[in-house]
Design a protein around this motif. Structure first.
Motif, PDB file in Angstrom:
ATOM      1  N   ALA A 174       0.830  -1.204   0.000  1.00  0.00           N
ATOM      2  CA  ALA A 174       0.000   0.000   0.000  1.00  0.00           C
ATOM      3  C   ALA A 174       0.867   1.257   0.000  1.00  0.00           C
ATOM      4  N   SER A 317      -3.218   2.806   2.166  1.00  0.00           N
ATOM      5  CA  SER A 317      -4.138   2.178   1.215  1.00  0.00           C
ATOM      6  C   SER A 317      -5.232   3.149   0.793  1.00  0.00           C
ATOM      7  N   ILE A 318      -5.727   3.970   1.716  1.00  0.00           N
ATOM      8  CA  ILE A 318      -6.757   4.956   1.382  1.00  0.00           C
ATOM      9  C   ILE A 318      -6.196   6.002   0.430  1.00  0.00           C
ATOM     10  N   TYR A 321      -5.813   4.988  -3.269  1.00  0.00           N
ATOM     11  CA  TYR A 321      -7.023   5.152  -4.077  1.00  0.00           C
ATOM     12  C   TYR A 321      -7.258   6.620  -4.440  1.00  0.00           C
ATOM     13  N   LEU A 324      -4.794   7.480  -7.212  1.00  0.00           N
ATOM     14  CA  LEU A 324      -5.189   6.858  -8.477  1.00  0.00           C
ATOM     15  C   LEU A 324      -6.296   7.662  -9.153  1.00  0.00           C
ATOM     16  N   THR A 325      -7.273   8.072  -8.377  1.00  0.00           N
ATOM     17  CA  THR A 325      -8.405   8.817  -8.940  1.00  0.00           C
ATOM     18  C   THR A 325      -8.007  10.225  -9.354  1.00  0.00           C
ATOM     19  N   GLN A 360      -6.082  16.005  -5.188  1.00  0.00           N
ATOM     20  CA  GLN A 360      -5.551  15.147  -4.135  1.00  0.00           C
ATOM     21  C   GLN A 360      -5.410  15.920  -2.828  1.00  0.00           C
TER      22      GLN A 360
END
Length: 399
Positions: A174, A317-318, A321, A324-325, A360
């Motif tokens: 992660a 891990s959060i 994501y 990535l977005t 972000q």
């Protein structure tokens, strides 16, 4: 991958589980060396990979030479990064700084000799980098082995490092995904700029601006590491209010510093470009990108710090994501459309990067603002217990 060491070692140090830290560091080295073997193949075939993604043969040829000369550096990173995070988690920073400054000065001398005097070019530059990083590995390793500051946290090499790898491996993956998505995003946009109609001018201008940005990022990463260590230590020690207060303090300082850096870039937009080139066309192109660069520098006063808070809290891990977005689902397509379908060119690609970073940053601000720090303390205690595992518990009991 090494940011997982910051999380677990930082929280273990706060929880006073000192003996677990050395095992965690060794466990990280094992996983990093495995990753280095995989990366070696990518570096070795860098030329064909660059050609496959559309780069010219001349760029691919030079890229392959430089990449192959950095293969030794990969293995230095695999050992050095866990060791540095291991020391930083204990608030041992000054020795790392002294070693880095000394080897940096030596590296400047060696680079001048190898590149300018002996004319070994890119190959010599890459090998010199690898040599300097290995010097850091050796000096840092000796410090850990010999310094009394590490006598409680480093209890020697142990086969116990091979136990309990899976829970730590998940956090490592992660962490790697989170940070790689950030690094690959900016580097990918540099590669994409090489596909524009005038690739030489585009690459030269965006590379110079990325150098400015990297200088700023290096500074902000120091604050990010400080935030990560402080937050992880306080969560491990069970001090949620202190952890929350630390987030406000470091963000306030970094925003002020980044505002000053942004002003310097805008005021000296021409003078700074002269440090890299005397070509008026490139200087003009860099000058046109300077306002976007200044905005990026300002955002760097917030985004890396919040990423450091995320690492200290174990949110990798959060955030993966989120990255990535924000970067690849939104920022990258916007950059490609503006860069190739409008007259903006390289500025359009930078607008895409800026959009991704902005999204972000906003997401991380919301995530941090809504954090229940009391709950994070409980999660930190569980994480340290899981990472320590039965083997570490046995070692602590023995000590």
């Amino acid at each position: 991958m090494a940011s997982a060491v910051q999380t677990v070692c930082g929280q273990a140090y706060g929880a006073k589980q000192y003996a677990a830290m050395g095992i965690i560091c060794q466990r990280a080295m094992i996983l990093h060396l495995g990753a280095a073997i995989i990366l070696t193949a990518i570096y070795w075939f860098a030329g064909p990979i660059l050609i496959a993604i559309g780069q010219s043969e001349s760029i691919a040829e030079q890229g392959q030479i430089f990449a192959r000369s950095l293969i030794l550096q990969i293995y230095a990173f695999a050992l050095l990064c866990p060791m540095q995070r291991f020391l930083q988690a204990q608030n041992i920073v000054n020795p790392l700084a002294y070693m880095s400054v000394g080897i940096f000065l030596l590296h400047i001398l060696l680079s001048w000799l190898v590149v300018d005097v002996f004319k070994f070019g890119l190959l010599g530059a890459g090998l010199t980098l690898s040599f300097s990083w290995w010097l850091l590995v050796i000096t840092t390793g000796l410090y850990i082995l010999l310094s009394p500051n590490c006598k409680e946290t480093w209890t020697g090499f142990s086969w116990k490092a091979f136990t309990g790898i899976w829970p730590y491996f998940k956090l490592t993956i992660a962490s790697a995904v989170m940070l790689c998505l950030e690094i690959w995003y900016s580097q990918g946009l540099v590669l994409i700029s090489g596909l524009l109609p005038n690739p030489t001018l585009s690459l030269d201008s965006i590379s110079i601006c990325m150098n400015y940005l990297n200088w700023d990022i290096c500074f902000m990463l120091g604050l990010s590491t400080a935030a990560s260590v402080r937050v992880s230590n306080e969560l491990g020690a069970g001090h949620p209010k202190v952890a929350k207060f630390s987030v406000f303090i470091v963000n306030g300082n970094s925003i002020l510093i980044s505002a000053i850096f942004s002003a310097i870039i805008l005021i000296f937009r021409i003078g700074l470009s002269n440090l890299f080139t005397s070509d008026p066309e490139i200087i003009d192109a860099v000058s046109n990108l300077t306002p976007l660069l200044a905005m990026s520098v300002f955002l760097n006063g917030i985004q890396p710090i919040l990423s450091g808070v995320a690492i200290g809290s174990g949110w990798q891990s959060i955030v993966a994501y989120v990255n990535l977005t924000a970067y690849y689902v939104i920022g990258l397509p916007i950059g490609c459309v503006l860069g190739f379908k409008t007259s903006l060119g390289v500025a359009g690609i930078w607008w895409g990067m800026l959009t991704g970073v902005f999204l972000q940053t906003v997401t991380l601000i919301i995530l941090t603002a809504r954090t229940n720090w009391d709950a994070e303390v409980i999660k930190a205690a569980d994480r340290v217990k899981t990472s320590a595992n039965e083997a570490i518990v046995d070692l602590v009991d023995a000590v």
